[in-house]
Design an enzyme around this catalytic site. Sequence first.
Site, PDB file in Angstrom:
ATOM      1  N   ARG A  63       0.833  -1.215   0.000  1.00 40.62           N
ATOM      2  CA  ARG A  63       0.000   0.000   0.000  1.00 40.62           C
ATOM      3  C   ARG A  63       0.863   1.259   0.000  1.00 40.62           C
ATOM      4  O   ARG A  63       0.535   2.252  -0.659  1.00 40.62           O
ATOM      5  CB  ARG A  63      -0.928  -0.021   1.216  1.00 40.62           C
ATOM      6  N   HIS A  67       0.697   4.533  -2.682  1.00 40.21           N
ATOM      7  CA  HIS A  67       0.512   5.895  -2.194  1.00 40.21           C
ATOM      8  C   HIS A  67       1.707   6.770  -2.565  1.00 40.21           C
ATOM      9  O   HIS A  67       1.543   7.975  -2.785  1.00 40.21           O
ATOM     10  CB  HIS A  67       0.301   5.892  -0.679  1.00 40.21           C
ATOM     11  N   VAL A  71       1.486  10.030  -5.912  1.00 40.52           N
ATOM     12  CA  VAL A  71       1.697  11.431  -5.525  1.00 40.52           C
ATOM     13  C   VAL A  71       3.132  11.807  -5.885  1.00 40.52           C
ATOM     14  O   VAL A  71       4.088  11.347  -5.268  1.00 40.52           O
ATOM     15  CB  VAL A  71       1.458  11.638  -4.014  1.00 40.52           C
ATOM     16  N   SER A  77       8.928  10.001  -1.750  1.00 43.37           N
ATOM     17  CA  SER A  77       8.577  11.244  -1.048  1.00 43.37           C
ATOM     18  C   SER A  77       7.608  10.975   0.096  1.00 43.37           C
ATOM     19  O   SER A  77       7.538  11.761   1.049  1.00 43.37           O
ATOM     20  CB  SER A  77       7.987  12.273  -2.020  1.00 43.37           C
ATOM     21  N   ASN A  95      -3.119   9.662   4.143  1.00 37.24           N
ATOM     22  CA  ASN A  95      -1.979   8.781   4.397  1.00 37.24           C
ATOM     23  C   ASN A  95      -1.833   8.387   5.862  1.00 37.24           C
ATOM     24  O   ASN A  95      -0.970   7.573   6.198  1.00 37.24           O
ATOM     25  CB  ASN A  95      -0.676   9.447   3.931  1.00 37.24           C
ATOM     26  N   PRO A 167      -7.174   7.351  -4.839  1.00 39.31           N
ATOM     27  CA  PRO A 167      -8.576   6.925  -5.005  1.00 39.31           C
ATOM     28  C   PRO A 167      -9.309   6.843  -3.679  1.00 39.31           C
ATOM     29  O   PRO A 167      -8.735   6.480  -2.655  1.00 39.31           O
ATOM     30  CB  PRO A 167      -8.442   5.533  -5.654  1.00 39.31           C
ATOM     31  N   HIS A 197      -5.943  -5.576  -3.372  1.00 41.61           N
ATOM     32  CA  HIS A 197      -6.849  -5.663  -2.228  1.00 41.61           C
ATOM     33  C   HIS A 197      -7.131  -7.111  -1.828  1.00 41.61           C
ATOM     34  O   HIS A 197      -7.919  -7.361  -0.925  1.00 41.61           O
ATOM     35  CB  HIS A 197      -8.164  -4.933  -2.523  1.00 41.61           C
ATOM     36  N   THR A 198      -6.481  -8.051  -2.493  1.00 36.78           N
ATOM     37  CA  THR A 198      -6.523  -9.437  -2.037  1.00 36.78           C
ATOM     38  C   THR A 198      -5.761  -9.586  -0.725  1.00 36.78           C
ATOM     39  O   THR A 198      -5.885 -10.585  -0.028  1.00 36.78           O
ATOM     40  CB  THR A 198      -5.933 -10.387  -3.105  1.00 36.78           C
ATOM     41  N   ASP A 249     -10.041  -8.894   1.975  1.00 36.64           N
ATOM     42  CA  ASP A 249     -10.490 -10.150   1.384  1.00 36.64           C
ATOM     43  C   ASP A 249     -10.965 -11.055   2.523  1.00 36.64           C
ATOM     44  O   ASP A 249     -10.157 -11.491   3.349  1.00 36.64           O
ATOM     45  CB  ASP A 249      -9.324 -10.803   0.629  1.00 36.64           C
ATOM     46  N   ASP A 257      -3.649 -13.828  -4.368  1.00 38.82           N
ATOM     47  CA  ASP A 257      -4.302 -14.710  -5.324  1.00 38.82           C
ATOM     48  C   ASP A 257      -5.399 -13.946  -6.055  1.00 38.82           C
ATOM     49  O   ASP A 257      -5.539 -12.729  -5.890  1.00 38.82           O
ATOM     50  CB  ASP A 257      -4.867 -15.956  -4.621  1.00 38.82           C
TER      51      ASP A 257
END
Length: 329
Positions: A63, A67, A71, A77, A95, A167, A197-198, A249, A257
């Site tokens: 993640r 992020h 940016v 940064s 953040n 997003p 996002h798994t 998940d 997966d």
Amino acid sequence: MVVMNKTNLLLLILSLFLAINLSSAQLRGDFYAGTCPNVEQIVRNAVQKKIQQTFTTIPATLRLYFHDCFVNGCDASVMIASTNTNKAEKDHEDNLSLAGDGFDTVIKAKEAVDAVPNCRNKVSCADILTMATRDVVNLAGGPQYAVELGRRDGLSSSASSVTGKLPKPTFDLNQLNALFAENGLSPNDMIALSGAHTLGFAHCTKVFNRLYNFNKTNNVDPTINKDYVTELKASCPQNIDPRVAINMDPNTPRQFDNVYYKNLQQGKGLFTSDQVLFTDSRSKPTVDLWANNGQLFNQAFISSMIKLGRVGVKTGSNGNIRRDCGAFN
């Protein structure tokens, strides 16, 4: 006032496009072959050690990379700590939920690299984050892939630069596509990268609107699987501590997966921005394809991660190599 005609406008767009592509063209797999030839193994060893301490290392690092790249490009940064005179990216409200284990992974890997005499201050934090991200994906059961290297670390980091660049969990497909397009990424890249996002977790407050106050007609988002609603409400009652987290998940949260896409088929996407990939007819065929073929998803994910790693990169004199990933030299 200067009035720009169509020819000059096209030349400006072309020059910007060439500048972006020239920077990314300077990236290559063997960038450190002559200065720190074992850098990838050093980083991987540090990442493995960190994962043994806590699984959170995996989703937190992945993640953190997104992020960072969204940016001001992939320039580390997001690692910079705020000072009395500068509120940095990491302290923007979008953040604040980044887990500390992602930052610590890069810091520990940087220490391991700099402990090797010929590697000291030769490898950028941006490249270390890129390698570490590839490694956490692979160590969670995802594909192994070659990364491009040669990024320099960015010379600026401000909270104000984050606004509107990441997003939101409430985004629809048009909003998602538009934001990814700003970073040179296609709708297919967006769907593939959403597959991250798994892994990982989110805080209950991010889904309250879908469970308790969706719209004037429905308190609960009707696109959510009814059994999943019951499960989510049990985990996230309205009076719960907002810091409580739930898995992105619900089935295989520790495994990289294609189950993320299978979940979407069953109405088990945690965010609106997840479930819309299945409910919108434009993206649904891709979700169905990758739900049925994990190998195709892995291939798409690799391609999109490599493209993501080229976003806004600094090379040559456009950046530097930080001695401390959390502070400018």
